[in-house]
Scaffold this motif. Structure first.
Motif, PDB file in Angstrom:
ATOM      1  N   ILE A 218       0.838  -1.206   0.000  1.00 24.60           N
ATOM      2  CA  ILE A 218       0.000   0.000   0.000  1.00 24.60           C
ATOM      3  C   ILE A 218       0.871   1.253   0.000  1.00 24.60           C
ATOM      4  CG2 ILE A 218      -1.614   1.358   1.404  1.00 24.60           C
ATOM      5  CD1 ILE A 218      -2.858  -1.335   2.265  1.00 24.60           C
ATOM      6  N   GLU A 219       1.942   1.229   0.794  1.00 26.82           N
ATOM      7  CA  GLU A 219       2.862   2.368   0.810  1.00 26.82           C
ATOM      8  C   GLU A 219       3.485   2.567  -0.573  1.00 26.82           C
ATOM      9  OE1 GLU A 219       6.975   3.895   3.054  1.00 26.82           O
ATOM     10  OE2 GLU A 219       6.092   1.928   3.545  1.00 26.82           O
ATOM     11  N   LEU A 220       3.905   1.465  -1.208  1.00 25.18           N
ATOM     12  CA  LEU A 220       4.494   1.548  -2.538  1.00 25.18           C
ATOM     13  C   LEU A 220       3.492   2.077  -3.551  1.00 25.18           C
ATOM     14  CD1 LEU A 220       6.664   0.928  -4.682  1.00 25.18           C
ATOM     15  CD2 LEU A 220       5.789  -1.421  -4.759  1.00 25.18           C
ATOM     16  N   GLU A 221       2.272   1.579  -3.512  1.00 25.01           N
ATOM     17  CA  GLU A 221       1.259   2.018  -4.474  1.00 25.01           C
ATOM     18  C   GLU A 221       0.950   3.503  -4.313  1.00 25.01           C
ATOM     19  OE1 GLU A 221      -3.192   0.755  -6.107  1.00 25.01           O
ATOM     20  OE2 GLU A 221      -2.393  -0.164  -4.288  1.00 25.01           O
ATOM     21  N   GLN A 222       0.851   3.973  -3.081  1.00 22.17           N
ATOM     22  CA  GLN A 222       0.584   5.392  -2.849  1.00 22.17           C
ATOM     23  C   GLN A 222       1.704   6.266  -3.396  1.00 22.17           C
ATOM     24  OE1 GLN A 222      -0.006   5.420   1.402  1.00 22.17           O
ATOM     25  NE2 GLN A 222      -2.219   5.063   1.239  1.00 22.17           N
ATOM     26  N   LEU A 223       2.953   5.816  -3.169  1.00 22.33           N
ATOM     27  CA  LEU A 223       4.097   6.568  -3.697  1.00 22.33           C
ATOM     28  C   LEU A 223       4.079   6.595  -5.219  1.00 22.33           C
ATOM     29  CD1 LEU A 223       6.936   5.280  -1.324  1.00 22.33           C
ATOM     30  CD2 LEU A 223       6.097   7.635  -1.475  1.00 22.33           C
ATOM     31  N   ALA A 224       3.775   5.446  -5.849  1.00 21.62           N
ATOM     32  CA  ALA A 224       3.751   5.364  -7.308  1.00 21.62           C
ATOM     33  C   ALA A 224       2.663   6.259  -7.880  1.00 21.62           C
ATOM     34  CB  ALA A 224       3.535   3.913  -7.744  1.00 21.62           C
ATOM     35  N   ARG A 225       1.486   6.253  -7.257  1.00 21.38           N
ATOM     36  CA  ARG A 225       0.381   7.084  -7.759  1.00 21.38           C
ATOM     37  C   ARG A 225       0.686   8.575  -7.589  1.00 21.38           C
ATOM     38  NH1 ARG A 225      -4.107   4.372  -9.178  1.00 21.38           N
ATOM     39  NH2 ARG A 225      -4.275   2.182  -8.522  1.00 21.38           N
ATOM     40  N   LYS A 226       1.278   8.948  -6.468  1.00 21.89           N
ATOM     41  CA  LYS A 226       1.630  10.350  -6.252  1.00 21.89           C
ATOM     42  C   LYS A 226       2.687  10.806  -7.249  1.00 21.89           C
ATOM     43  CE  LYS A 226       0.518  10.580  -1.311  1.00 21.89           C
ATOM     44  NZ  LYS A 226       1.076  10.720   0.070  1.00 21.89           N
ATOM     45  N   THR A 227       3.650   9.925  -7.510  1.00 17.74           N
ATOM     46  CA  THR A 227       4.701  10.256  -8.484  1.00 17.74           C
ATOM     47  C   THR A 227       4.111  10.453  -9.863  1.00 17.74           C
ATOM     48  OG1 THR A 227       6.332   8.979  -7.235  1.00 17.74           O
ATOM     49  CG2 THR A 227       6.848   9.471  -9.531  1.00 17.74           C
ATOM     50  N   LEU A 228       3.222   9.533 -10.285  1.00 14.82           N
ATOM     51  CA  LEU A 228       2.588   9.648 -11.594  1.00 14.82           C
ATOM     52  C   LEU A 228       1.761  10.918 -11.678  1.00 14.82           C
ATOM     53  CD1 LEU A 228       1.835   8.566 -14.381  1.00 14.82           C
ATOM     54  CD2 LEU A 228      -0.023   7.288 -13.288  1.00 14.82           C
ATOM     55  N   GLU A 229       1.031  11.217 -10.624  1.00 16.87           N
ATOM     56  CA  GLU A 229       0.189  12.413 -10.636  1.00 16.87           C
ATOM     57  C   GLU A 229       1.013  13.677 -10.803  1.00 16.87           C
ATOM     58  OE1 GLU A 229      -3.200  14.649  -7.852  1.00 16.87           O
ATOM     59  OE2 GLU A 229      -2.352  12.707  -7.248  1.00 16.87           O
ATOM     60  N   SER A 230       2.126  13.751 -10.073  1.00 16.29           N
ATOM     61  CA  SER A 230       2.962  14.949 -10.164  1.00 16.29           C
ATOM     62  C   SER A 230       3.642  15.048 -11.523  1.00 16.29           C
ATOM     63  CB  SER A 230       4.009  14.945  -9.051  1.00 16.29           C
ATOM     64  OG  SER A 230       4.876  13.834  -9.175  1.00 16.29           O
ATOM     65  N   ARG A 231       4.141  13.928 -12.072  1.00 16.48           N
ATOM     66  CA  ARG A 231       4.818  13.967 -13.368  1.00 16.48           C
ATOM     67  C   ARG A 231       3.816  14.218 -14.500  1.00 16.48           C
ATOM     68  NH1 ARG A 231      10.182  12.257 -13.005  1.00 16.48           N
ATOM     69  NH2 ARG A 231      10.756  12.709 -10.829  1.00 16.48           N
ATOM     70  N   ALA A 232       2.647  13.624 -14.411  1.00 20.42           N
ATOM     71  CA  ALA A 232       1.629  13.859 -15.432  1.00 20.42           C
ATOM     72  C   ALA A 232       1.170  15.310 -15.398  1.00 20.42           C
ATOM     73  CB  ALA A 232       0.438  12.923 -15.215  1.00 20.42           C
ATOM     74  N   TYR A 233       1.104  15.889 -14.203  1.00 23.04           N
ATOM     75  CA  TYR A 233       0.741  17.293 -14.042  1.00 23.04           C
ATOM     76  C   TYR A 233       1.756  18.191 -14.727  1.00 23.04           C
ATOM     77  CZ  TYR A 233      -0.778  21.558 -11.651  1.00 23.04           C
ATOM     78  OH  TYR A 233      -1.233  22.820 -11.371  1.00 23.04           O
ATOM     79  N   GLU A 234       3.044  17.874 -14.545  1.00 26.29           N
ATOM     80  CA  GLU A 234       4.101  18.659 -15.171  1.00 26.29           C
ATOM     81  C   GLU A 234       4.049  18.536 -16.689  1.00 26.29           C
ATOM     82  OE1 GLU A 234       7.641  17.137 -13.490  1.00 26.29           O
ATOM     83  OE2 GLU A 234       7.226  17.863 -11.461  1.00 26.29           O
ATOM     84  N   GLN A 235       3.811  17.306 -17.184  1.00 20.23           N
ATOM     85  CA  GLN A 235       3.791  17.055 -18.623  1.00 20.23           C
ATOM     86  C   GLN A 235       2.618  17.752 -19.303  1.00 20.23           C
ATOM     87  OE1 GLN A 235       5.840  15.153 -20.674  1.00 20.23           O
ATOM     88  NE2 GLN A 235       7.310  14.813 -19.033  1.00 20.23           N
ATOM     89  N   SER A 236       1.503  17.925 -18.566  1.00 18.72           N
ATOM     90  CA  SER A 236       0.293  18.494 -19.187  1.00 18.72           C
ATOM     91  C   SER A 236       0.096  19.961 -18.841  1.00 18.72           C
ATOM     92  CB  SER A 236      -0.931  17.703 -18.729  1.00 18.72           C
ATOM     93  OG  SER A 236      -1.043  17.742 -17.311  1.00 18.72           O
ATOM     94  N   ASP A 237       1.149  20.620 -18.344  1.00 19.50           N
ATOM     95  CA  ASP A 237       1.111  22.044 -17.992  1.00 19.50           C
ATOM     96  C   ASP A 237      -0.004  22.360 -16.997  1.00 19.50           C
ATOM     97  OD1 ASP A 237       3.221  22.632 -19.723  1.00 19.50           O
ATOM     98  OD2 ASP A 237       1.858  22.750 -21.436  1.00 19.50           O
ATOM     99  N   GLY A 238      -0.196  21.456 -16.056  1.00 17.53           N
ATOM    100  CA  GLY A 238      -1.163  21.726 -14.992  1.00 17.53           C
ATOM    101  C   GLY A 238      -2.555  21.240 -15.269  1.00 17.53           C
TER     102      GLY A 238
END
Length: 244
Positions: free
Chosen positions: A158-178
């Motif tokens: 669960i800790e790993l999954e939360q970290l992976a989802r947060k990482t994807l969310e932040s990187r996807a946010y950067e890639q899509s200009d917010g």
């Protein structure tokens, strides 16, 4: 055959048995495909069942394939008995008829056992435990290793999954200009997108898929203590995401 009075009974029994076996197996085959369709729909709703249902379907297919071979033999030999029933073959005919009758009974018994296996409410848990044992055995070579509890494994995942989802969310946010949505993604899709964004390399993606598969099995299995197959990989992956 001189003095033999049951020729018509033999004719009726084996001509009817061929039809009965064929109809019974046809009915089971229809149920086989219906149950597999339900499994596919269940996997669409819950991806954690993917590996378990795949193993169940593979096992059902092997059992059905063997059953169909016996069914074909039962039908053919029953018709041979019907054909030879009009000839004077002596004791050979009686012995052959008994063997074919035994084959018919065996085929029907296998069919009943297949139906029981298909409707067994505990098949998911039993299959999950079987796959866990096989998976840990492949890695450890069958030698005794340290074990972790089901709760410990799931807590780390669960800790790993939360970290992976947060990482994807932040990187996807950067890639899509917010501009990004909040659609919940299956974890397999999270792994795929992280790999596409080159946040993780292919080795890390493979490790993530492996621990995700183990999570699926552990979630649906009944084993409380699991051989330490994925704890090291979990710790490494958790540290990887914390360092990103």
């Amino acid at each position: 055959m001189e003095g033999y009075q049951a020729a018509e009974n033999i004719y009726w029994a084996f001509s009817s048995s061929a039809q009965a076996v064929a109809a019974f197996i046809g009915f089971i085959s229809a149920g086989f495909f219906f149950s597999h369709d339900r499994m596919d729909r269940a996997v669409e709703r819950d991806e954690t069942l993917l590996e378990i249902y795949k193993e169940i379907k593979d096992q059902h297919f092997k059992n059905l394939r063997n059953l169909l071979w016996f069914t074909g033999a039962s039908i053919v030999f029953s018709l041979v008995v019907v054909f030879l029933n009009g000839f004077d073959t002596g004791c050979v005919m009686s012995g052959f008829a008994l063997l074919v009758a035994a084959l018919n009974i065996y085929t029907i018994t296998k069919a009943v056992l297949l139906v029981i296996a298909m409707v067994d409410p505990g098949q998911v848990e039993k299959t999950a435990d079987k796959l866990i044992v096989e998976s840990t055995g492949e890695v450890s070579g069958g030698s005794p290793t340290k074990t972790i509890t089901k709760g410990e494994f799931l807590e780390k995942f669960i800790e790993l999954e939360q970290l992976a989802r947060k990482t994807l969310e932040s990187r996807a946010y950067e890639q899509s200009d917010g501009a990004h949505g909040h659609r919940f993604l299956p974890f397999s899709e999270v792994i795929r997108q992280l790999s596409q964004l080159k946040v993780i390399n292919w080795r890390e993606a493979v490790k993530l898929m492996e621990v995700s598969k183990m999570r699926n099995l552990v979630s649906h299995g009944q084993l409380e203590n699991i051989e330490n197959r994925g704890e090291i990989a979990l710790d490494e992956l958790i540290q990887t995401f914390k360092n990103l």
